[in-house]
Design a protein around this motif. Structure first.
Motif, PDB file in Angstrom:
ATOM      1  N   GLU A 110       0.840  -1.204   0.000  1.00 30.38           N
ATOM      2  CA  GLU A 110       0.000   0.000   0.000  1.00 30.38           C
ATOM      3  C   GLU A 110       0.873   1.251   0.000  1.00 30.38           C
ATOM      4  N   ARG A 111       1.924   1.262   0.820  1.00 34.61           N
ATOM      5  CA  ARG A 111       2.840   2.408   0.840  1.00 34.61           C
ATOM      6  C   ARG A 111       3.613   2.505  -0.480  1.00 34.61           C
ATOM      7  N   TYR A 112       4.055   1.344  -0.972  1.00 41.83           N
ATOM      8  CA  TYR A 112       4.869   1.332  -2.193  1.00 41.83           C
ATOM      9  C   TYR A 112       4.103   1.911  -3.378  1.00 41.83           C
ATOM     10  N   TYR A 113       2.879   1.434  -3.587  1.00 48.57           N
ATOM     11  CA  TYR A 113       2.148   1.877  -4.768  1.00 48.57           C
ATOM     12  C   TYR A 113       1.748   3.345  -4.665  1.00 48.57           C
ATOM     13  N   ARG A 114       1.513   3.848  -3.461  1.00 52.70           N
ATOM     14  CA  ARG A 114       1.256   5.280  -3.318  1.00 52.70           C
ATOM     15  C   ARG A 114       2.496   6.088  -3.668  1.00 52.70           C
ATOM     16  N   ALA A 115       3.665   5.616  -3.216  1.00 52.88           N
ATOM     17  CA  ALA A 115       4.905   6.365  -3.445  1.00 52.88           C
ATOM     18  C   ALA A 115       5.389   6.263  -4.881  1.00 52.88           C
ATOM     19  N   MET A 116       4.950   5.221  -5.611  1.00 56.73           N
ATOM     20  CA  MET A 116       5.471   4.951  -6.946  1.00 56.73           C
ATOM     21  C   MET A 116       5.197   6.089  -7.917  1.00 56.73           C
ATOM     22  N   LEU A 117       4.143   6.863  -7.683  1.00 52.48           N
ATOM     23  CA  LEU A 117       3.787   7.935  -8.614  1.00 52.48           C
ATOM     24  C   LEU A 117       4.777   9.082  -8.576  1.00 52.48           C
ATOM     25  N   ASP A 118       5.487   9.240  -7.473  1.00 53.04           N
ATOM     26  CA  ASP A 118       6.414  10.365  -7.333  1.00 53.04           C
ATOM     27  C   ASP A 118       7.797   9.967  -7.820  1.00 53.04           C
ATOM     28  N   SER A 119       8.457  10.892  -8.473  1.00 52.49           N
ATOM     29  CA  SER A 119       9.860  10.643  -8.807  1.00 52.49           C
ATOM     30  C   SER A 119      10.676  10.766  -7.531  1.00 52.49           C
ATOM     31  N   GLY A 120      11.760  10.042  -7.457  1.00 56.44           N
ATOM     32  CA  GLY A 120      12.577  10.065  -6.257  1.00 56.44           C
ATOM     33  C   GLY A 120      12.761   8.677  -5.682  1.00 56.44           C
ATOM     34  N   PRO A 121      13.491   8.612  -4.581  1.00 64.24           N
ATOM     35  CA  PRO A 121      13.909   7.312  -4.061  1.00 64.24           C
ATOM     36  C   PRO A 121      12.892   6.614  -3.163  1.00 64.24           C
ATOM     37  N   GLU A 122      11.764   7.244  -2.815  1.00 61.91           N
ATOM     38  CA  GLU A 122      10.930   6.703  -1.738  1.00 61.91           C
ATOM     39  C   GLU A 122      10.402   5.310  -2.054  1.00 61.91           C
ATOM     40  N   SER A 123       9.881   5.092  -3.283  1.00 66.83           N
ATOM     41  CA  SER A 123       9.284   3.789  -3.571  1.00 66.83           C
ATOM     42  C   SER A 123      10.339   2.693  -3.543  1.00 66.83           C
ATOM     43  N   TRP A 124      11.508   2.975  -4.118  1.00 59.83           N
ATOM     44  CA  TRP A 124      12.602   1.990  -4.055  1.00 59.83           C
ATOM     45  C   TRP A 124      12.954   1.669  -2.612  1.00 59.83           C
ATOM     46  N   ASN A 125      13.089   2.700  -1.786  1.00 56.82           N
ATOM     47  CA  ASN A 125      13.498   2.495  -0.398  1.00 56.82           C
ATOM     48  C   ASN A 125      12.432   1.757   0.410  1.00 56.82           C
ATOM     49  N   ILE A 126      11.157   2.030   0.143  1.00 52.44           N
ATOM     50  CA  ILE A 126      10.090   1.278   0.810  1.00 52.44           C
ATOM     51  C   ILE A 126      10.247  -0.200   0.494  1.00 52.44           C
ATOM     52  N   ARG A 127      10.483  -0.496  -0.771  1.00 52.24           N
ATOM     53  CA  ARG A 127      10.596  -1.896  -1.199  1.00 52.24           C
ATOM     54  C   ARG A 127      11.791  -2.574  -0.536  1.00 52.24           C
ATOM     55  N   ASP A 128      12.966  -1.943  -0.565  1.00 50.42           N
ATOM     56  CA  ASP A 128      14.145  -2.608  -0.013  1.00 50.42           C
ATOM     57  C   ASP A 128      14.103  -2.677   1.507  1.00 50.42           C
ATOM     58  N   HIS A 129      13.523  -1.675   2.161  1.00 45.93           N
ATOM     59  CA  HIS A 129      13.324  -1.792   3.607  1.00 45.93           C
ATOM     60  C   HIS A 129      12.368  -2.946   3.920  1.00 45.93           C
ATOM     61  N   HIS A 130      11.332  -3.099   3.114  1.00 48.88           N
ATOM     62  CA  HIS A 130      10.404  -4.212   3.329  1.00 48.88           C
ATOM     63  C   HIS A 130      11.129  -5.548   3.190  1.00 48.88           C
ATOM     64  N   MET A 131      11.965  -5.696   2.161  1.00 49.46           N
ATOM     65  CA  MET A 131      12.680  -6.958   1.978  1.00 49.46           C
ATOM     66  C   MET A 131      13.634  -7.217   3.141  1.00 49.46           C
ATOM     67  N   ALA A 132      14.346  -6.188   3.578  1.00 46.68           N
ATOM     68  CA  ALA A 132      15.261  -6.355   4.708  1.00 46.68           C
ATOM     69  C   ALA A 132      14.500  -6.682   5.984  1.00 46.68           C
ATOM     70  N   ASP A 133      13.365  -6.023   6.211  1.00 43.45           N
ATOM     71  CA  ASP A 133      12.566  -6.301   7.406  1.00 43.45           C
ATOM     72  C   ASP A 133      12.001  -7.721   7.368  1.00 43.45           C
ATOM     73  N   THR A 134      11.574  -8.164   6.191  1.00 39.05           N
ATOM     74  CA  THR A 134      11.072  -9.533   6.057  1.00 39.05           C
ATOM     75  C   THR A 134      12.168 -10.536   6.384  1.00 39.05           C
ATOM     76  N   LEU A 135      13.378 -10.282   5.902  1.00 43.27           N
ATOM     77  CA  LEU A 135      14.502 -11.164   6.201  1.00 43.27           C
ATOM     78  C   LEU A 135      14.760 -11.207   7.703  1.00 43.27           C
ATOM     79  N   ASP A 136      14.691 -10.066   8.362  1.00 41.86           N
ATOM     80  CA  ASP A 136      14.875 -10.037   9.817  1.00 41.86           C
ATOM     81  C   ASP A 136      13.787 -10.843  10.524  1.00 41.86           C
ATOM     82  N   ARG A 137      12.538 -10.704  10.070  1.00 32.14           N
ATOM     83  CA  ARG A 137      11.449 -11.463  10.703  1.00 32.14           C
ATOM     84  C   ARG A 137      11.652 -12.964  10.511  1.00 32.14           C
TER      85      ARG A 137
END
Length: 443
Positions: free
Chosen positions: A234-261
């Motif tokens: 939900e956060r990723y797709y909202r951020a995807m419309l904007d140019s900039g790093p936010e959508s990429w960072n949401i995705r990679d933070h999610h992957m890192a957090d999933t790995l930690d879990r």
């Protein structure tokens, strides 16, 4: 930049000829708990095959607990159930891989992943149920699939709370599984479906924390993870419309957090192998990604867990073939990968090692550069390093396909395979996909 003599590179190259030639990398891994294995494209068989051989050794010789990949949680959970021989799961994991529906299906639905998962199933059948090696997805894209999985779980295990989950479902329903339509709608209602998602996630986190038996713990963990995917998507797709790093960072933070879990779920002695693109695996701080505010999984794992051992392994090649599409959602085809650009890392290695398949193991990473005038090894100099996505137009290969990289800071080891070959999908994609394009393209 000082001249680099090919003989110096040849002195440091370790030939990759068989499983035993990976011994120096196994020694470098040592007692590390996190081994992240990259790829320079999502469509090259050779990268998958080397990762396969190394991962089997990590499982057999160092007792690694699970493999986590750049794939969707619901799809990979189905693979996991098959490889651990869960009751009711298909005996052949390929049945599951053939059912992967999200474009690009060839990333995981290919003959090389099929061979690995069949091996993993056979390996697990020789182990007690509580010590079987898992297969999990780290990615964030499966918004509707994860929502469906949460509803299915609650209907089976907690029907009194289904109505709560349906609030989130009804919020997303008008967008007919179209993430771009949902993202555009949040321009007018900025909070979108976030309140419903957060409420559902909070509830499932609490349920997972209350789980006490091994079986219920795994079931509740999967339900909670689908809720985490829902929140992240939900956060990723909202951020995807904007140019900039936010959508990429949401995705990679999610992957890192999933790995930690996943590591927490598997216990204090857990060890993880990760398969993902170089752009996620190689430390972003050693590239120009950092200049634009991007982080990635490799950087986050080093920052969070260096004391418990993190080893990052990159891959690259000079030329060959790859499977990709020339438009997002298009039918994949085998493409020629042209010789690497002059002055790139791959060009440098090709000139030193034509036709070679080589391993480089670097000293422990140091981000401090030597004083001006000091001699720097070639792997401490910056070179463009090719990255191919699932969308690729080789005839128009641009500078953007090359990530400025200090190799020995980005990775702990690097596999150079001079000429590589396209992987083989389990089945061709027969029609254009409605999957919306994500940014950056194809990695």
């Amino acid at each position: 930049m000082p001249d680099i003599h090919p003989a110096r590179i040849r002195e440091q190259a370790l030939p990759l000829t068989d499983e035993a030639s990976l011994d120096p990398l196994m020694e470098r891994i040592g007692d590390a708990r996190y081994v992240l294995l990259g790829e320079a494209s999502h469509g090259t068989a050779d990268y998958y095959q080397v990762r396969d051989v190394l991962t089997r050794r990590l499982i057999e010789e160092k007792d690694f607990s699970f493999v986590a990949v750049e794939g969707d949680w619901p799809d990979c959970q189905a693979v996991h159930r098959s490889v651990v021989a869960a009751p009711g799961a298909p005996e052949d994991p390929v049945e599951v891989l053939e059912g992967f529906g999200r474009w690009p299906t060839w990333m995981w639905g290919n003959t090389d992943v099929a061979a690995f998962t069949r091996w993993l199933r056979r390996h697990n059948e020789q182990r007690p149920p509580g010590r079987r090696v898992g297969f999990f997805g780290l990615d964030v894209y499966s918004l509707w699939e994860s929502l469906d999985a949460v509803l299915t779980h609650l209907r089976e295990h907690d029907p009194d709370r289904v109505e709560h989950a349906l609030e989130a479902y009804r919020c997303f329903e008008p967008y007919t599984e179209d993430p771009q339509s949902y993202a555009l709608a949040t321009r007018y209602v900025p909070e979108g479906c976030e309140p419903q998602v957060v409420s559902l996630l909070t509830e499932l986190r609490q349920r997972a924390a209350r789980a006490v038996t091994a079986d219920s713990s795994l079931t509740e963990f999967a339900a909670r993870q689908n809720a985490e995917v829902l929140a992240g998507a939900e956060r990723y797709y909202r951020a995807m419309l904007d140019s900039g790093p936010e959508s990429w960072n949401i995705r990679d933070h999610h992957m890192a957090d999933t790995l930690d879990r996943l590591m927490e779920h598997h216990g204090p002695d857990a060890k993880a192998v990760v398969w993902a693109h170089n752009t996620h695996i190689g430390d972003a701080r050693a590239t120009d990604m950092a200049d634009t505010g991007l982080v990635n999984v490799g950087q986050l794992m080093r920052e969070r867990h260096m004391g418990r051992g993190v080893v990052l392994v990159g891959f690259g090649s000079h030329s060959g073939t790859v499977i990709a599409a020339d438009t997002w959602g298009g039918v994949p085809r085998i493409m020629e990968v042209p010789p690497a650009h002059a002055g790139s890392l791959e060009d440098l290695l090709h000139r030193a090692l034509p036709g070679g398949r080589m391993l480089f193991v670097f000293p422990h990473v140091q981000f401090q550069r030597p004083p001006d005038g000091g001699r720097r090894e070639w792997f401490h100099q910056e070179h463009g390093h090719r990255a191919i996505g699932v969308v690729y137009r080789p005839q128009f290969e641009q500078v953007g396909n090359y990530v400025p990289t200090v190799l020995a800071q980005r990775y702990d080891a690097f596999c150079y395979l001079d000429r590589t070959h396209a992987l083989t999908p389990l089945h061709p994609v027969a029609a254009e996909s409605r999957e919306e394009q994500t940014w950056p393209v194809g990695v």
